[in-house]
Write an enzyme that holds these catalytic residues in place. Structure first.
Site, PDB file in Angstrom:
ATOM      1  N   ARG A 232       0.846  -1.202   0.000  1.00  0.00           N
ATOM      2  CA  ARG A 232       0.000   0.000   0.000  1.00  0.00           C
ATOM      3  C   ARG A 232       0.883   1.254   0.000  1.00  0.00           C
ATOM      4  NH1 ARG A 232      -3.928  -3.226   3.256  1.00  0.00           N
ATOM      5  NH2 ARG A 232      -2.736  -2.917   5.155  1.00  0.00           N
ATOM      6  N   PHE A 248     -11.256  -5.355  -5.445  1.00  0.00           N
ATOM      7  CA  PHE A 248     -11.195  -6.126  -4.195  1.00  0.00           C
ATOM      8  C   PHE A 248     -10.682  -5.199  -3.087  1.00  0.00           C
ATOM      9  CE2 PHE A 248     -10.316  -9.125  -7.696  1.00  0.00           C
ATOM     10  CZ  PHE A 248     -11.385  -9.993  -7.562  1.00  0.00           C
ATOM     11  N   ASP A 270     -15.756  -3.564  -4.555  1.00  0.00           N
ATOM     12  CA  ASP A 270     -15.765  -4.781  -3.734  1.00  0.00           C
ATOM     13  C   ASP A 270     -17.185  -5.326  -3.706  1.00  0.00           C
ATOM     14  OD1 ASP A 270     -13.596  -5.935  -1.447  1.00  0.00           O
ATOM     15  OD2 ASP A 270     -15.677  -6.497  -1.083  1.00  0.00           O
ATOM     16  N   ALA A 304     -16.408  -8.251  -8.993  1.00  0.00           N
ATOM     17  CA  ALA A 304     -15.287  -7.637  -9.710  1.00  0.00           C
ATOM     18  C   ALA A 304     -15.268  -8.025 -11.181  1.00  0.00           C
ATOM     19  CB  ALA A 304     -13.977  -8.043  -9.040  1.00  0.00           C
ATOM     20  N   ASP A 324      -6.313  -7.018  -5.873  1.00  0.00           N
ATOM     21  CA  ASP A 324      -5.854  -7.807  -4.717  1.00  0.00           C
ATOM     22  C   ASP A 324      -6.942  -8.791  -4.301  1.00  0.00           C
ATOM     23  OD1 ASP A 324      -4.552  -8.729  -2.431  1.00  0.00           O
ATOM     24  OD2 ASP A 324      -5.218  -7.056  -1.193  1.00  0.00           O
ATOM     25  N   CYS A 364      -2.518 -13.880  -2.717  1.00  0.00           N
ATOM     26  CA  CYS A 364      -2.269 -14.379  -1.360  1.00  0.00           C
ATOM     27  C   CYS A 364      -2.564 -15.869  -1.283  1.00  0.00           C
ATOM     28  CB  CYS A 364      -3.095 -13.596  -0.340  1.00  0.00           C
ATOM     29  SG  CYS A 364      -4.864 -13.693  -0.625  1.00  0.00           S
TER      30      CYS A 364
HETATM   31  N1  SAH Z   1      -7.015  -5.123  -0.771  1.00  0.00           N
HETATM   32  C1  SAH Z   1      -7.639  -5.273   0.519  1.00  0.00           C
HETATM   33  C2  SAH Z   1      -7.877  -6.700   0.913  1.00  0.00           C
HETATM   34  C3  SAH Z   1      -8.694  -7.511  -0.074  1.00  0.00           C
HETATM   35  S1  SAH Z   1      -9.401  -8.939   0.602  1.00  0.00           S
HETATM   36  C4  SAH Z   1      -6.837  -4.517   1.566  1.00  0.00           C
HETATM   37  O1  SAH Z   1      -5.720  -4.067   1.273  1.00  0.00           O
HETATM   38  O2  SAH Z   1      -7.313  -4.389   2.701  1.00  0.00           O
HETATM   39  C5  SAH Z   1     -10.407  -9.514  -0.673  1.00  0.00           C
HETATM   40  C6  SAH Z   1     -11.694  -8.749  -0.870  1.00  0.00           C
HETATM   41  O3  SAH Z   1     -12.325  -9.293  -2.026  1.00  0.00           O
HETATM   42  C7  SAH Z   1     -12.733  -8.857   0.230  1.00  0.00           C
HETATM   43  O4  SAH Z   1     -13.051  -7.566   0.679  1.00  0.00           O
HETATM   44  C8  SAH Z   1     -13.965  -9.492  -0.427  1.00  0.00           C
HETATM   45  O5  SAH Z   1     -15.184  -8.905   0.002  1.00  0.00           O
HETATM   46  C9  SAH Z   1     -13.735  -9.185  -1.863  1.00  0.00           C
HETATM   47  N2  SAH Z   1     -14.329 -10.091  -2.847  1.00  0.00           N
HETATM   48  C10 SAH Z   1     -14.358 -11.441  -2.841  1.00  0.00           C
HETATM   49  N3  SAH Z   1     -14.908 -11.898  -3.979  1.00  0.00           N
HETATM   50  C11 SAH Z   1     -15.238 -10.818  -4.740  1.00  0.00           C
HETATM   51  C12 SAH Z   1     -15.802 -10.642  -6.030  1.00  0.00           C
HETATM   52  N4  SAH Z   1     -16.170 -11.676  -6.776  1.00  0.00           N
HETATM   53  N5  SAH Z   1     -15.956  -9.387  -6.487  1.00  0.00           N
HETATM   54  C13 SAH Z   1     -15.588  -8.328  -5.749  1.00  0.00           C
HETATM   55  N6  SAH Z   1     -15.029  -8.439  -4.525  1.00  0.00           N
HETATM   56  C14 SAH Z   1     -14.854  -9.662  -4.019  1.00  0.00           C
END
Ligand code: SAH
Length: 418
Positions: A232, A248, A270, A304, A324, A364
């Site tokens: 970040r 995400f 998200d 997404a 992410d 991850c």
């Molecule tokens: N980048 C963030 C962490 C991401 S965690 C940070 O730095 O804090 C992954 C995220 O993906 C979660 O918030 C979850 O709600 C979202 N997510 C999972 N599947 C998804 C989808 N199909 N479309 C959009 N978001 C999704």
């Protein structure tokens, strides 16, 4: 502390006084000698005593009946023993736990001076306490357990923790697997306050000088993804004057850094509406920063894959796109599906990226190697006719040390379209 929890903790049966003596296969002996923290069920060849309960201490011997290691036994898990100490025998008590916690705290000692009061204080296997994670949110500690074996040791761990790092509250979080094992939980439940007082589930903390709040009771992981802190920070250095899309986005971590780095417009995408509501609050918490006040932040609650397709069709383009996703491969059987998803996400992200834009892609999934991930993304970009020029590859921050192969899960690619 409420009386209820004190009573519950006091009534958890202690670990058996007698340690379980285990003999294990030669391959497992080698792995343990090399420092691997897990002993799998099928590696046990001899267990003379009674079956044992989660949390009993197991001592592992080699073929010459010499001491190899001591660890936490869990008959409900395929990881039968999680190793606490190898080489020389040890008494596993409050003093021993306090020493491990103090060593972990010392590794992170520089963070508060860098404006970071929210970070991972203890990273499980990689900090010598397998199956146990402790995240610090300023004065609140969140203790997350991934094996029932920790439950009979909780009182001792809490006492050790109070010695090393006094807290306003200690909150318990249980992995999803554990929440399905009510018999062994002895009345403990996800989100219980084990010690102190938690006035509000939304806890504030700082990360690199930015203020965030996290819901430590209902949030994902323990409420925040501390592992991405350094990535970040790098995004902030890339964001000046650049229209940014954070895919995400969760609670807007990357988004807020982009704004603080001078992005005039930031879109957080998200699936989770509550996470995006927290992202909006996190922007509010930092409006005293001129760059954040000047940025336009919009949230988009959608899938997404669908949203990226729609944005491209509507002609929306961004200079900086961050992707992410959640762990896409938790098991080996999911690996090829995960690589296909990374390929698809690369295509979709490039579809909304300006000609000389910057792409930040993270993974991850511990099952996917760094090499496979980078190759998949770069190959997908070539297929899309938008080859990438990577300028940074990065992994784990100091509070997420890597203690064994499976501990290396995070990889992040920073690249510009050529
Ligand atoms: N980048 C963030 C962490 C991401 S965690 C940070 O730095 O804090 C992954 C995220 O993906 C979660 O918030 C979850 O709600 C979202 N997510 C999972 N599947 C998804 C989808 N199909 N479309 C959009 N978001 C999704």
């Amino acid at each position: 502390m409420t009386m209820g929890v004190t009573d519950l903790l006091a009534h958890i049966p202690p670990p058996a006084v007698r340690r379980l003596a285990l003999r294990v296969r030669p391959a497992a002996q080698r792995a343990l000698r090399q420092g691997h923290p897990w002993l799998f069920e099928q590696a046990v060849i001899q267990q003379p005593d009674a079956p044992g309960n989660p949390g009993d201490l197991a001592v592992i011997f080699d073929d010459q009946r010499r001491f190899l290691a001591i660890g936490l036994y869990d008959p409900t898990s395929l990881i039968r023993v999680r190793i606490l100490q190898r080489g020389a025998p040890a008494t596993i008590n409050q003093t021993w736990f306090a020493a491990q916690l103090a060593a972990a705290a010392a590794r992170r000692a520089a963070l508060p001076g860098q404006g970071t009061t929210g970070y991972r204080l203890l990273h499980g296997e990689n900090d010598g306490l397998p199956g146990l994670v402790i995240d610090r949110y300023d004065a609140v500690l969140v203790l997350k357990i991934y094996t029932l074996a920790w439950i009979p040791h909780l009182t001792t761990v809490l006492a050790a923790l109070a010695e090393v790092i006094p807290a306003q509250a200690v909150v318990l979080r249980l992995s999803r697997d554990l929440q399905r094992q009510p018999v062994w939980l002895h009345g403990l439940a996800d989100g219980m306050t084990l010690a102190g007082d938690l006035p509000d589930a939304a806890v504030r903390f700082h990360e690199n000088g930015l203020c965030f709040e996290a819901d430590v009771l209902r949030g994902q992981k323990t409420g925040f993804f501390f592992d991405q802190r350094e990535n970040r920070a790098r995004v902030a250095t890339l964001a000046a004057g650049r229209r940014t899309l954070n895919v995400f986005a969760y609670t807007g971590g990357f988004s807020l850094y982009a704004a603080s780095g001078g992005a005039p417009e930031v879109v957080s995408l998200d699936l989770s509406a509550p996470a995006l509501a927290a992202a909006v609050r996190n922007f509010e918490l930092n409006r005293h920063l001129p760059a954040v006040a000047a940025a336009t932040h919009t949230v988009l609650a959608a899938d997404a894959f669908d949203a990226l397709t729609h944005l491209r069709q509507r002609g929306q383009r961004f200079d900086l796109v961050i992707v992410d996703p959640p762990a896409l491969a938790k098991q080996e059987s999911e690996m090829s599906g995960a690589l296909r998803a990374y390929r698809r996400l690369t295509h979709l992200a490039l579809g909304v990226l300006e000609p000389a834009g910057t792409l930040v892609m993270a993974s991850c999934s511990s099952r996917i190697s760094a090499a496979d991930f980078y190759a998949t993304v770069e190959q997908a970009a070539v297929e899309a006719g938008r080859p990438l020029q990577p300028f940074a590859h990065s992994g784990h921050a100091v509070d997420h040390p890597i203690g064994f192969a499976e501990g290396a899960y995070l990889k992040c690619l920073f690249a510009t379209v050529r």
